[in-house]
Scaffold this motif. Structure first.
Motif, PDB file in Angstrom:
ATOM      1  N   ASN A 106       0.818  -1.216   0.000  1.00  0.00           N
ATOM      2  CA  ASN A 106       0.000   0.000   0.000  1.00  0.00           C
ATOM      3  C   ASN A 106       0.849   1.262   0.000  1.00  0.00           C
ATOM      4  OD1 ASN A 106      -2.458  -1.346   0.006  1.00  0.00           O
ATOM      5  ND2 ASN A 106      -2.723  -1.234   2.226  1.00  0.00           N
ATOM      6  N   HIS A 107       1.923   1.259   0.765  1.00  0.00           N
ATOM      7  CA  HIS A 107       2.752   2.457   0.893  1.00  0.00           C
ATOM      8  C   HIS A 107       3.799   2.572  -0.205  1.00  0.00           C
ATOM      9  CE1 HIS A 107       1.219   3.954   4.750  1.00  0.00           C
ATOM     10  NE2 HIS A 107       1.124   2.691   5.135  1.00  0.00           N
ATOM     11  N   LEU A 108       4.315   1.453  -0.686  1.00  0.00           N
ATOM     12  CA  LEU A 108       5.415   1.503  -1.645  1.00  0.00           C
ATOM     13  C   LEU A 108       4.949   1.662  -3.087  1.00  0.00           C
ATOM     14  CD1 LEU A 108       7.732  -1.270  -0.154  1.00  0.00           C
ATOM     15  CD2 LEU A 108       8.113   1.211  -0.107  1.00  0.00           C
ATOM     16  N   VAL A 109       3.878   0.973  -3.456  1.00  0.00           N
ATOM     17  CA  VAL A 109       3.460   0.982  -4.863  1.00  0.00           C
ATOM     18  C   VAL A 109       3.197   2.393  -5.383  1.00  0.00           C
ATOM     19  CG1 VAL A 109       1.610   0.297  -6.453  1.00  0.00           C
ATOM     20  CG2 VAL A 109       2.673  -1.401  -4.945  1.00  0.00           C
ATOM     21  N   PRO A 110       2.433   3.254  -4.680  1.00  0.00           N
ATOM     22  CA  PRO A 110       2.214   4.600  -5.226  1.00  0.00           C
ATOM     23  C   PRO A 110       3.502   5.384  -5.443  1.00  0.00           C
ATOM     24  CG  PRO A 110       0.648   4.133  -3.474  1.00  0.00           C
ATOM     25  CD  PRO A 110       1.662   3.035  -3.442  1.00  0.00           C
ATOM     26  N   VAL A 111       4.431   5.291  -4.483  1.00  0.00           N
ATOM     27  CA  VAL A 111       5.702   6.015  -4.613  1.00  0.00           C
ATOM     28  C   VAL A 111       6.495   5.496  -5.806  1.00  0.00           C
ATOM     29  CG1 VAL A 111       7.915   6.478  -3.497  1.00  0.00           C
ATOM     30  CG2 VAL A 111       5.795   6.529  -2.148  1.00  0.00           C
ATOM     31  N   LEU A 112       6.588   4.191  -5.931  1.00  0.00           N
ATOM     32  CA  LEU A 112       7.388   3.606  -7.004  1.00  0.00           C
ATOM     33  C   LEU A 112       6.729   3.803  -8.365  1.00  0.00           C
ATOM     34  CD1 LEU A 112       8.378   0.313  -5.139  1.00  0.00           C
ATOM     35  CD2 LEU A 112       9.806   2.342  -5.495  1.00  0.00           C
ATOM     36  N   GLN A 113       5.414   3.714  -8.421  1.00  0.00           N
ATOM     37  CA  GLN A 113       4.732   3.930  -9.701  1.00  0.00           C
ATOM     38  C   GLN A 113       4.840   5.371 -10.159  1.00  0.00           C
ATOM     39  OE1 GLN A 113       0.735   2.407  -9.071  1.00  0.00           O
ATOM     40  NE2 GLN A 113       1.257   0.444 -10.028  1.00  0.00           N
ATOM     41  N   ARG A 114       4.734   6.322  -9.239  1.00  0.00           N
ATOM     42  CA  ARG A 114       4.892   7.736  -9.617  1.00  0.00           C
ATOM     43  C   ARG A 114       6.270   7.989 -10.190  1.00  0.00           C
ATOM     44  NH1 ARG A 114       1.945   8.919  -4.850  1.00  0.00           N
ATOM     45  NH2 ARG A 114       3.876   9.295  -3.698  1.00  0.00           N
ATOM     46  N   ALA A 115       7.276   7.385  -9.569  1.00  0.00           N
ATOM     47  CA  ALA A 115       8.633   7.560 -10.074  1.00  0.00           C
ATOM     48  C   ALA A 115       8.789   6.927 -11.449  1.00  0.00           C
ATOM     49  CB  ALA A 115       9.630   6.948  -9.095  1.00  0.00           C
ATOM     50  N   ASN A 116       8.175   5.765 -11.660  1.00  0.00           N
ATOM     51  CA  ASN A 116       8.259   5.103 -12.963  1.00  0.00           C
ATOM     52  C   ASN A 116       7.561   5.904 -14.042  1.00  0.00           C
ATOM     53  OD1 ASN A 116       9.619   3.024 -11.765  1.00  0.00           O
ATOM     54  ND2 ASN A 116       7.905   1.588 -11.767  1.00  0.00           N
ATOM     55  N   ASP A 117       6.440   6.547 -13.668  1.00  0.00           N
ATOM     56  CA  ASP A 117       5.677   7.306 -14.654  1.00  0.00           C
ATOM     57  C   ASP A 117       6.339   8.620 -15.014  1.00  0.00           C
ATOM     58  OD1 ASP A 117       3.800   5.327 -14.630  1.00  0.00           O
ATOM     59  OD2 ASP A 117       2.441   6.353 -13.237  1.00  0.00           O
ATOM     60  N   SER A 118       7.101   9.173 -14.067  1.00  0.00           N
ATOM     61  CA  SER A 118       7.621  10.525 -14.259  1.00  0.00           C
ATOM     62  C   SER A 118       8.923  10.573 -15.031  1.00  0.00           C
ATOM     63  CB  SER A 118       7.825  11.206 -12.903  1.00  0.00           C
ATOM     64  OG  SER A 118       8.795  10.500 -12.138  1.00  0.00           O
ATOM     65  N   THR A 119       9.703   9.502 -14.977  1.00  0.00           N
ATOM     66  CA  THR A 119      11.001   9.546 -15.642  1.00  0.00           C
ATOM     67  C   THR A 119      11.501   8.152 -15.950  1.00  0.00           C
ATOM     68  OG1 THR A 119      13.311  10.239 -15.418  1.00  0.00           O
ATOM     69  CG2 THR A 119      12.202   9.589 -13.404  1.00  0.00           C
ATOM     70  N   GLY A 120      12.205   8.044 -17.009  1.00  0.00           N
ATOM     71  CA  GLY A 120      12.865   6.788 -17.339  1.00  0.00           C
ATOM     72  C   GLY A 120      14.340   6.837 -16.998  1.00  0.00           C
ATOM     73  N   GLU A 121      14.753   7.905 -16.347  1.00  0.00           N
ATOM     74  CA  GLU A 121      16.156   8.096 -16.016  1.00  0.00           C
ATOM     75  C   GLU A 121      16.461   7.547 -14.631  1.00  0.00           C
ATOM     76  OE1 GLU A 121      16.708  12.256 -16.418  1.00  0.00           O
ATOM     77  OE2 GLU A 121      16.254  12.292 -18.566  1.00  0.00           O
ATOM     78  N   ALA A 122      17.635   7.851 -14.126  1.00  0.00           N
ATOM     79  CA  ALA A 122      18.041   7.391 -12.805  1.00  0.00           C
ATOM     80  C   ALA A 122      17.092   7.940 -11.738  1.00  0.00           C
ATOM     81  CB  ALA A 122      19.474   7.831 -12.522  1.00  0.00           C
ATOM     82  N   THR A 123      16.963   7.183 -10.672  1.00  0.00           N
ATOM     83  CA  THR A 123      16.078   7.592  -9.593  1.00  0.00           C
ATOM     84  C   THR A 123      16.559   8.899  -8.979  1.00  0.00           C
ATOM     85  OG1 THR A 123      15.673   5.268  -9.126  1.00  0.00           O
ATOM     86  CG2 THR A 123      15.041   6.839  -7.430  1.00  0.00           C
ATOM     87  N   THR A 124      15.635   9.832  -8.771  1.00  0.00           N
ATOM     88  CA  THR A 124      15.994  11.135  -8.232  1.00  0.00           C
ATOM     89  C   THR A 124      16.112  11.086  -6.725  1.00  0.00           C
ATOM     90  OG1 THR A 124      13.700  11.821  -7.969  1.00  0.00           O
ATOM     91  CG2 THR A 124      14.708  12.216 -10.114  1.00  0.00           C
ATOM     92  N   GLU A 125      16.768  12.077  -6.167  1.00  0.00           N
ATOM     93  CA  GLU A 125      16.891  12.179  -4.717  1.00  0.00           C
ATOM     94  C   GLU A 125      15.515  12.348  -4.078  1.00  0.00           C
ATOM     95  OE1 GLU A 125      18.663  12.150  -1.024  1.00  0.00           O
ATOM     96  OE2 GLU A 125      19.473  11.612  -2.991  1.00  0.00           O
TER      97      GLU A 125
END
Length: 407
Positions: free
Chosen positions: A307-326
């Motif tokens: 519940n807590h991880l999926v939204p954070v990880l999906q938002r990051a996947n949707d926003s960029t295909g580059e390296a994970t941001t700080e």
């Protein structure tokens, strides 16, 4: 694109890996063993655990693996039955025994159908990888590395990841070990599969029919310092079990397996997480064997983590295909904090309830006058004791807090 590595393919790791992979999160599941055939794996799914699997959409998968419902709970004192409480004790489904090895294999097989899932069996983790005090992956025993944005330690009560991260497990004083036996089941026991707890002559033990065919399980409580000496177990048990089982134990004495000693550890980490690392299940909070809470709480841990991880990880996947941001890394770490905050109250209360129930059993074991008094008065007090016991079981059966899969 953030990637997750999970150490340990037990109930927590396998279900969480499957849920993440189904939701498009790249995940690597790492398991030190080559298969799931360990000597001992808990089998008891309470209604809370069955509900967790239902919420994950795994009812059909559960039907494909060996499982067996419990019929009732029985308590015997000095050759007299104190009471019998029939399942499901007010729940929708009865407590169910499930064979963990085929269940875990089926979960991993389902995850392997997802494109972002990687399975690494027979691979031990040697150490954590670090960058500026943040966990950034794992070093494997063969020298390979797996670099990730989040490592989840679901590697059990002896968690290597917990030790490598310097997270402290505060353990409760150790009161018992358990000797675990298997033997042929009596004819008809599977059809009326009662979890039978016996207190007699200063001994306390439980027996039930497991998920696998024709196998009776017997859990015998011993003091931690008590030696595991060889005995004529058939006759030893025959002198203690309910009268209708005594002859069976004498007859199958030579078929009783040599006992496996389970060292009981109960505790909880004050902190379940470190930047880039989360502990779940027994790695964060090893449970007493009382009322089979380990697997059920592990499944609920996995749901809350998703519940807590999926939204954070999906938002990051949707926003960029580059390296994970700080910013994404900080969002992940905040999610780890929220997971512990949500799960910890149930863990604390469950361990307290387990300790309370264990203390009552210990009183019956130690005080013969109490056993004898309850046994003699069982026709009168048994129904009242059953009512009180059944009410007290509900939190451990149904779950203490609300856990709903929301992603």
């Amino acid at each position: 694109m953030p990637r997750v590595a999970i150490a340990g393919a037990g109930p927590t790791g396998a279900t969480l890996a499957l849920m993440l992979a189904q939701r498009g999160i790249p995940v690597t599941l790492i398991e030190a063993a080559r298969d799931f055939q360990r000597q001992f794996r808990g089998e008891g799914l309470m209604p809370s655990g069955l509900d967790a699997l239902h919420q994950m959409g795994l009812d059909a998968l559960l039907e494909t693996v060996p499982h067996r419902p419990l019929s009732a709970w029985e308590f015997w004192l000095s050759d007299r039955r104190l009471f019998r409480a029939d399942e499901p004790l007010g729940a929708d489904r009865p407590c169910t025994l499930v064979s963990q090895p085929p269940l875990l294999a089926a979960l991993v097989q389902a995850a392997q159908a997802q494109p972002g899932f990687e399975w690494m069996p027979g691979t031990a983790i040697k150490d954590l990888l670090w960058n500026d005090q943040r966990v950034t992956g794992v070093l494997l025993s063969d020298g390979r590395t797996v670099e990730t944005d989040l490592v989840i330690g679901a590697d059990g009560r002896a968690s290597a990841l917990r030790q490598r991260a310097g997270l402290t497990l505060e353990t409760q004083p150790k009161s018992i070990d358990v000797l675990w036996f298997k033997l042929p089941a009596p004819t008809g026991y599977a059809a009326d599969n009662r979890f039978c707890t016996v207190v007699k002559g200063g001994r306390i033990f439980s027996l039930f029919h497991g998920a696998e065919p024709d196998k009776l399980h017997l859990a015998w409580a011993v003091a931690p310092e008590e030696p595991t000496e060889q005995k004529d177990w058939g006759n030893t048990f025959a002198a203690l079990v309910p009268p209708d089982l005594a002859e069976h134990f004498r007859r199958v004495g030579e078929a009783i397996t040599a006992p496996m000693r389970l060292s009981v550890m109960v505790g909880r980490c004050d902190r379940w997480h470190h930047p880039g690392l989360l502990l779940l299940g027994d790695a964060a909070h090893p449970m007493s064997p009382v009322r089979a809470q380990g697997i059920n709480l592990a499944l609920r841990d996995a749901i809350v983590a998703a519940n807590h991880l999926v939204p954070v990880l999906q938002r990051a996947n949707d926003s960029t295909g580059e390296a994970t941001t700080e910013a994404t890394r900080k969002a992940i770490d905040r999610a780890l904090e929220r997971i512990q905050v949500e799960r910890e109250p149930e863990i604390i209360q469950a361990q307290q309830l387990q300790a309370h129930e264990a203390s009552r059993g210990e009183m019956l074991r130690r005080f013969s006058w109490l056993r004898q008094g309850l046994s003699t008065a069982s026709p009168l007090v048994g129904p009242l004791v059953q009512q009180v016991w059944t009410q007290q079981q509900q939190p451990l059966r149904q779950g203490i807090t609300s856990v709903r899969l929301e992603v």
